[in-house]
Design a protein around this motif. Structure first.
Motif, PDB file in Angstrom:
ATOM      1  N   GLU A  86     -20.550  -8.975   6.805  1.00  0.00           N
ATOM      2  CA  GLU A  86     -20.675  -7.707   7.519  1.00  0.00           C
ATOM      3  C   GLU A  86     -20.604  -6.522   6.555  1.00  0.00           C
ATOM      4  N   GLU A  87     -19.569  -6.515   5.683  1.00  0.00           N
ATOM      5  CA  GLU A  87     -19.428  -5.415   4.748  1.00  0.00           C
ATOM      6  C   GLU A  87     -20.542  -5.428   3.708  1.00  0.00           C
TER       7      GLU A  87
ATOM      8  N   THR B 106     -27.166   0.252   1.951  1.00  0.00           N
ATOM      9  CA  THR B 106     -27.026   1.585   1.361  1.00  0.00           C
ATOM     10  C   THR B 106     -27.373   1.569  -0.127  1.00  0.00           C
TER      11      THR B 106
ATOM     12  N   SER C 217     -23.813  -4.069   5.192  1.00  0.00           N
ATOM     13  CA  SER C 217     -23.794  -2.613   5.321  1.00  0.00           C
ATOM     14  C   SER C 217     -23.872  -1.934   3.962  1.00  0.00           C
TER      15      SER C 217
END
Length: 352
Positions: A284-285, A292, A288
């Motif tokens: 998940e991290e 970016t 994300s």
């Protein structure tokens, strides 16, 4: 000792509680010799069977005849602590008059065990060479480890023609072309998972390879025929079998095995849970963060780095949480915070 493998015969889930598990002491069932407390009790109790078995094991491990030996136990064979290793020190004299000091270590931690063994054998040498003595007084030393996991090093084949790895590995200080330095520091690994297939060559195995078979399968009813062949073939193993049968009537040792198995299963479960949690959180991290960073550094590089960072953080947090939970469970059984912290291998301040 690893309890997360196929060697487990008497899993705690088959019994209502520890009392029922320990009641096996009166049924003729055999303790697991891969459990540290049993291994040590089998070879170091003050009985003729244990003494004969220990002498046989030492001669198999050192590949030399032993004239006499003295055991220096460093803890009680039935004690239980949170660690997963029990060692004992031995002084002996070979039949050629040369003396040796030996440390036997039953341990299962899958970190860089090679470095640990090198440290232990050098520590053993330094312990017994007294200040002011000449170098000729330095004894031959052996560090012998029973490993219930595969140590990852290149080599270990029985021969160039036979590719099947041997469970026995011997290490000494040598030059690159094989010339021995002084033959003073010796390390012996016995990797029990590599025993597979050796049952077919009992007559040609080395003595220590047959010992490895015994340690791996002595408590397995399905391997009784193999163990019977071994014990009929080699007197030392026959004495070991007698000693194992004798200590298996000790309920305290069954309780020690029960507690160790509970500890090992909780440890394995905590690692698995932490890994799953870390994977989920890391994904998940990482996704994300990767999106970016991918805008400026490239999508592929950013996602890879983010997932790796998240996985590492998640695994660490999950293991810590599980260790604290395990320690609190241990405290609920009546143990102090200090004992629980030692049991779970965490700082006592986390429980206060």
């Amino acid at each position: 000792m690893s309890f997360g493998d196929k060697n487990v015969r008497k899993g705690v889930r088959s019994f209502a509680d520890g009392k029922e598990y320990a009641a096996q002491a009166g049924t003729g069932a055999l303790l697991n010799p891969r459990v540290d407390t049993t291994f040590k009790a089998m070879l170091t109790r003050n009985t003729s069977e244990a003494k004969a078995a220990l002498k046989s094991f030492l001669e198999a491990a050192t590949e030399r005849k032993i004239a006499k030996w003295e055991l220096r136990p460093n803890d009680l064979p039935v004690s239980f602590v949170g660690q997963r290793g029990v060692s004992c020190d031995i002084s002996c004299e070979f039949d050629d008059g040369l003396s040796a000091d030996i440390e036997m270590q039953a341990f299962n931690q899958e970190y860089d065990y090679g470095k640990r063994a090198e440290y232990q054998v050098s520590r053993l040498e330094a312990t017994y060479l007294k200040r002011g003595e000449s170098w000729e007084k330095a004894p031959v030393v052996y560090q012998i480890s029973i490993l219930n996991f595969i140590y990852d090093f290149k080599g270990g084949a029985k021969s160039d023609e036979e590719k099947r790895p041997s469970p026995v590995s011997r290490f000494a200080m040598r030059t690159k072309d094989g010339k021995c330095l002084s033959n003073t520091l010796n390390i012996v690994f016995v990797e029990l998972p590599k025993v597979y297939g050796l049952e077919e060559s009992l007559d040609t195995n080395t003595a220590l390879e047959n010992w490895a078979i015994f340690l791996k399968d002595a408590d397995n009813p399905d391997k009784k025929d193999i163990i019977d062949k071994l014990t009929c073939k080699e007197k030392g193993l026959m004495e070991a079998q007698k000693s194992l049968s004798s200590v298996s009537t000790d309920m305290d040792l069954w309780w020690a095995e029960y507690r160790q198995e509970i500890y090992e299963r909780d440890r394995i479960s905590s690692i698995e849970a932490a890994t799953k949690k870390g994977l989920a959180k890391g994904y998940e991290e990482g996704l994300s963060k990767g999106i970016t960073e991918g805008i400026s550094k490239g999508m592929k590089e950013g996602i890879s780095k983010g997932m790796k960072d998240g996985l590492s953080k998640g695994r660490s947090e999950g293991i810590k949480e599980k260790a604290i939970s395990l320690a609190k469970k241990y405290m609920s059984m009546g143990h102090s915070a200090k004992e629980a912290a030692e049991f779970a291998e965490i700082d006592e301040s986390l429980l206060l």
